[in-house]
Structure formats: C-alpha cells, structure tokens
Motif scaffolding. Sequence first.
Motif, PDB file in Angstrom:
ATOM      1  N   LEU A  25      40.330  40.222  23.773  1.00 13.32           N
ATOM      2  CA  LEU A  25      40.326  39.796  25.517  1.00 13.32           C
ATOM      3  C   LEU A  25      41.731  40.021  25.673  1.00 13.32           C
ATOM      4  CD1 LEU A  25      37.769  36.975  26.316  1.00 13.32           C
ATOM      5  CD2 LEU A  25      38.001  39.718  27.470  1.00 13.32           C
ATOM      6  N   ASP A  26      42.758  39.706  25.503  1.00 15.57           N
ATOM      7  CA  ASP A  26      43.702  39.937  25.981  1.00 15.57           C
ATOM      8  C   ASP A  26      44.764  40.939  25.907  1.00 15.57           C
ATOM      9  OD1 ASP A  26      46.452  38.427  27.327  1.00 15.57           O
ATOM     10  OD2 ASP A  26      47.290  38.879  25.278  1.00 15.57           O
ATOM     11  N   ASN A  27      44.032  41.455  24.173  1.00 16.95           N
ATOM     12  CA  ASN A  27      44.413  43.092  24.355  1.00 16.95           C
ATOM     13  C   ASN A  27      44.079  44.409  25.147  1.00 16.95           C
ATOM     14  OD1 ASN A  27      46.314  44.781  22.283  1.00 16.95           O
ATOM     15  ND2 ASN A  27      44.724  45.187  20.969  1.00 16.95           N
ATOM     16  N   LEU A  28      42.651  43.781  25.722  1.00 13.68           N
ATOM     17  CA  LEU A  28      42.589  44.616  26.389  1.00 13.68           C
ATOM     18  C   LEU A  28      42.565  44.961  28.342  1.00 13.68           C
ATOM     19  CD1 LEU A  28      38.595  44.012  25.689  1.00 13.68           C
ATOM     20  CD2 LEU A  28      39.994  46.112  25.105  1.00 13.68           C
ATOM     21  N   LYS A  29      43.672  44.088  28.126  1.00 15.18           N
ATOM     22  CA  LYS A  29      44.273  43.830  30.084  1.00 15.18           C
ATOM     23  C   LYS A  29      45.014  44.714  30.451  1.00 15.18           C
ATOM     24  CE  LYS A  29      45.790  39.080  30.107  1.00 15.18           C
ATOM     25  NZ  LYS A  29      46.688  38.447  29.924  1.00 15.18           N
ATOM     26  N   ASP A  30      45.198  45.532  29.233  1.00 15.09           N
ATOM     27  CA  ASP A  30      45.603  47.266  30.098  1.00 15.09           C
ATOM     28  C   ASP A  30      44.929  49.087  29.443  1.00 15.09           C
ATOM     29  OD1 ASP A  30      46.947  47.342  27.570  1.00 15.09           O
ATOM     30  OD2 ASP A  30      48.682  48.244  28.125  1.00 15.09           O
ATOM     31  N   VAL A  31      43.863  47.879  28.727  1.00 12.64           N
ATOM     32  CA  VAL A  31      42.911  49.461  28.337  1.00 12.64           C
ATOM     33  C   VAL A  31      41.930  49.858  29.240  1.00 12.64           C
ATOM     34  CG1 VAL A  31      41.244  49.992  26.616  1.00 12.64           C
ATOM     35  CG2 VAL A  31      43.397  48.737  26.067  1.00 12.64           C
ATOM     36  N   ASP A  32      42.035  50.786  29.640  1.00 10.30           N
ATOM     37  CA  ASP A  32      40.932  51.797  30.853  1.00 10.30           C
ATOM     38  C   ASP A  32      40.054  52.655  30.133  1.00 10.30           C
ATOM     39  OD1 ASP A  32      42.593  53.887  30.487  1.00 10.30           O
ATOM     40  OD2 ASP A  32      43.135  53.874  32.352  1.00 10.30           O
ATOM     41  N   CYS A  33      40.280  53.080  28.850  1.00 11.17           N
ATOM     42  CA  CYS A  33      39.526  53.656  27.867  1.00 11.17           C
ATOM     43  C   CYS A  33      39.394  53.603  26.461  1.00 11.17           C
ATOM     44  CB  CYS A  33      40.254  55.377  27.952  1.00 11.17           C
ATOM     45  SG  CYS A  33      39.566  56.430  26.798  1.00 11.17           S
ATOM     46  N   LEU A  34      38.654  53.297  25.631  1.00  5.37           N
ATOM     47  CA  LEU A  34      37.406  52.725  24.224  1.00  5.37           C
ATOM     48  C   LEU A  34      37.194  54.254  23.620  1.00  5.37           C
ATOM     49  CD1 LEU A  34      35.372  49.708  25.004  1.00  5.37           C
ATOM     50  CD2 LEU A  34      37.735  49.846  24.180  1.00  5.37           C
ATOM     51  N   SER A  67      32.372  46.478  27.907  1.00  3.85           N
ATOM     52  CA  SER A  67      30.524  47.621  28.856  1.00  3.85           C
ATOM     53  C   SER A  67      31.949  47.923  29.884  1.00  3.85           C
ATOM     54  CB  SER A  67      30.079  46.511  28.838  1.00  3.85           C
ATOM     55  OG  SER A  67      28.972  46.612  27.820  1.00  3.85           O
ATOM     56  N   GLU A  68      32.596  47.605  31.104  1.00  2.00           N
ATOM     57  CA  GLU A  68      33.003  47.694  31.734  1.00  2.00           C
ATOM     58  C   GLU A  68      33.960  48.719  31.796  1.00  2.00           C
ATOM     59  OE1 GLU A  68      34.039  43.641  33.818  1.00  2.00           O
ATOM     60  OE2 GLU A  68      35.248  44.281  32.466  1.00  2.00           O
ATOM     61  N   ILE A  69      34.733  49.257  30.961  1.00  2.00           N
ATOM     62  CA  ILE A  69      35.594  49.876  29.781  1.00  2.00           C
ATOM     63  C   ILE A  69      35.243  51.602  30.000  1.00  2.00           C
ATOM     64  CG2 ILE A  69      37.231  50.256  28.409  1.00  2.00           C
ATOM     65  CD1 ILE A  69      38.568  47.568  28.463  1.00  2.00           C
ATOM     66  N   PRO A  70      35.064  52.951  29.963  1.00  2.00           N
ATOM     67  CA  PRO A  70      34.412  53.729  30.005  1.00  2.00           C
ATOM     68  C   PRO A  70      34.977  54.420  28.314  1.00  2.00           C
ATOM     69  CG  PRO A  70      36.200  54.195  32.502  1.00  2.00           C
ATOM     70  CD  PRO A  70      36.601  53.124  31.320  1.00  2.00           C
ATOM     71  N   ASN A  71      33.572  54.412  27.629  1.00  2.00           N
ATOM     72  CA  ASN A  71      33.649  54.814  26.322  1.00  2.00           C
ATOM     73  C   ASN A  71      34.498  56.904  26.379  1.00  2.00           C
ATOM     74  OD1 ASN A  71      33.131  51.925  24.486  1.00  2.00           O
ATOM     75  ND2 ASN A  71      32.283  52.541  26.295  1.00  2.00           N
ATOM     76  N   GLU A  84      25.225  54.653  28.337  1.00  2.00           N
ATOM     77  CA  GLU A  84      25.887  55.509  29.465  1.00  2.00           C
ATOM     78  C   GLU A  84      27.635  54.793  29.533  1.00  2.00           C
ATOM     79  OE1 GLU A  84      24.599  51.954  32.424  1.00  2.00           O
ATOM     80  OE2 GLU A  84      22.548  51.891  31.168  1.00  2.00           O
ATOM     81  N   ASN A  85      27.843  55.285  30.047  1.00  2.00           N
ATOM     82  CA  ASN A  85      29.457  55.381  31.301  1.00  2.00           C
ATOM     83  C   ASN A  85      30.359  55.705  30.023  1.00  2.00           C
ATOM     84  OD1 ASN A  85      31.827  53.749  32.140  1.00  2.00           O
ATOM     85  ND2 ASN A  85      31.281  52.184  31.252  1.00  2.00           N
ATOM     86  N   THR A  86      29.911  57.094  29.136  1.00  2.00           N
ATOM     87  CA  THR A  86      30.004  57.101  27.833  1.00  2.00           C
ATOM     88  C   THR A  86      30.670  59.185  27.505  1.00  2.00           C
ATOM     89  OG1 THR A  86      29.205  55.609  26.122  1.00  2.00           O
ATOM     90  CG2 THR A  86      30.079  57.470  25.470  1.00  2.00           C
ATOM     91  N   THR A  87      31.828  59.365  27.501  1.00  2.00           N
ATOM     92  CA  THR A  87      32.324  60.697  27.468  1.00  2.00           C
ATOM     93  C   THR A  87      31.220  60.945  25.874  1.00  2.00           C
ATOM     94  OG1 THR A  87      33.384  60.549  29.760  1.00  2.00           O
ATOM     95  CG2 THR A  87      33.226  62.557  28.455  1.00  2.00           C
ATOM     96  N   LEU A  88      31.737  62.533  25.786  1.00  2.00           N
ATOM     97  CA  LEU A  88      31.869  63.352  24.546  1.00  2.00           C
ATOM     98  C   LEU A  88      32.603  64.386  24.403  1.00  2.00           C
ATOM     99  CD1 LEU A  88      28.136  64.428  22.922  1.00  2.00           C
ATOM    100  CD2 LEU A  88      29.707  62.233  22.290  1.00  2.00           C
TER     101      LEU A  88
END
Length: 173
Positions: A25-34, A67-71, A84-88
């Motif tokens: 969770l902490d490692n995701l603080k500055d992440v906006d894309c998986l 699930s909140e972060i775009p994939n 959902e929330n996923t781009t190829l």
Amino acid sequence: MRKLKVQMNISLDNKWDSGMSNFSLDNLKDVDCLLHGRKTGEGFIPYWAEVANNANDTEHKLGKRFSEIPNVVFSNTLTESKWENTTLIKGDLQREIEVLKNKNGKTIMVYGGDSFVASLIEHDLIDELYLLINPATIGNGQQTFNPLKKDLKLKLVKCSPFDSGTVVLCYTR
C-alpha cells in the motif's frame, strides 16, 4: 518523465502478512498506473477486483487501491480489454513503454510476470526494483521448489547485504 517501478514476490511456500500488505500500500502512494503483461493481467486484475468487492477479505484495502488505479496490459494477442479501468497496449514494447513513461502522470508500477519483467530489463526500462523474498509460495504462482508438500515454518534470523546488491537471508526452523 514518469518512473517505472517493479515489485516482485519470490517465494517458496504460501505466506503473506499484514507487513507485506502495508508495504505494498505504501509503495502505491505515488502510483497512478499499473502495468502488466497479458499473463499477469489475466490473473491479477480479476483477482484484486474480487478482493476489492469483498469487505470481509483481509486484503480488502489493498484490493480497493489496486482497483482504483488504472491498469494497462501489454499484449500482442488480446484484441480488447476484458476488464474495467484497463487499457491494452500493442506493438513494440520499448517504444510503447517509453511513450507511456513520457506521458504526464505519476509512477507506473509493474507486479511480477517473469517474462514481462525480463523484457523490461532487456530494454532498460526499469527505474526501481523491489524484490520481496520470502520462504513461501504466493498462491499458485511460479514456485522455486515445486511442489512443496508441507510448510517450512521458518524464522528470519539474519539479513546481510553485499556490495554487489545481493542480500543473503538466513532462516532457521
């Protein structure tokens, strides 16, 4: 330029704890894309969506964040996103990841996927690498000692780094 971070679990026999969840969770603080390769995306995205929808799951908070972060799934075989929330993304891996890194935004995170991560390494695209090494398997992922028939019940007694960056972890029973 956006940073690309990789977090991988290297394991022997099933173990996950709240400390690992809190780290993730902490490692995701500055992440906006998986970012995922196809194989990892097919397992990761639906699994964590299910966890996010189950308020009683002990990993609900982590699943909700995932699930909140775009994939973004890199695949040359899929023709449309199943999630959902996923781009190829298709095409040349190096060029497409460099385009993604040059877009405005925060950090991009990659989870596992041995062959996908190997391709990222080959093209020198990784900025930070986090290896969670534990004497456990993570569900049905790739295992070092496959299959183990019983829990090893190990305790970490020493962790020593070397100048090369290698870390030796000493466990006892």
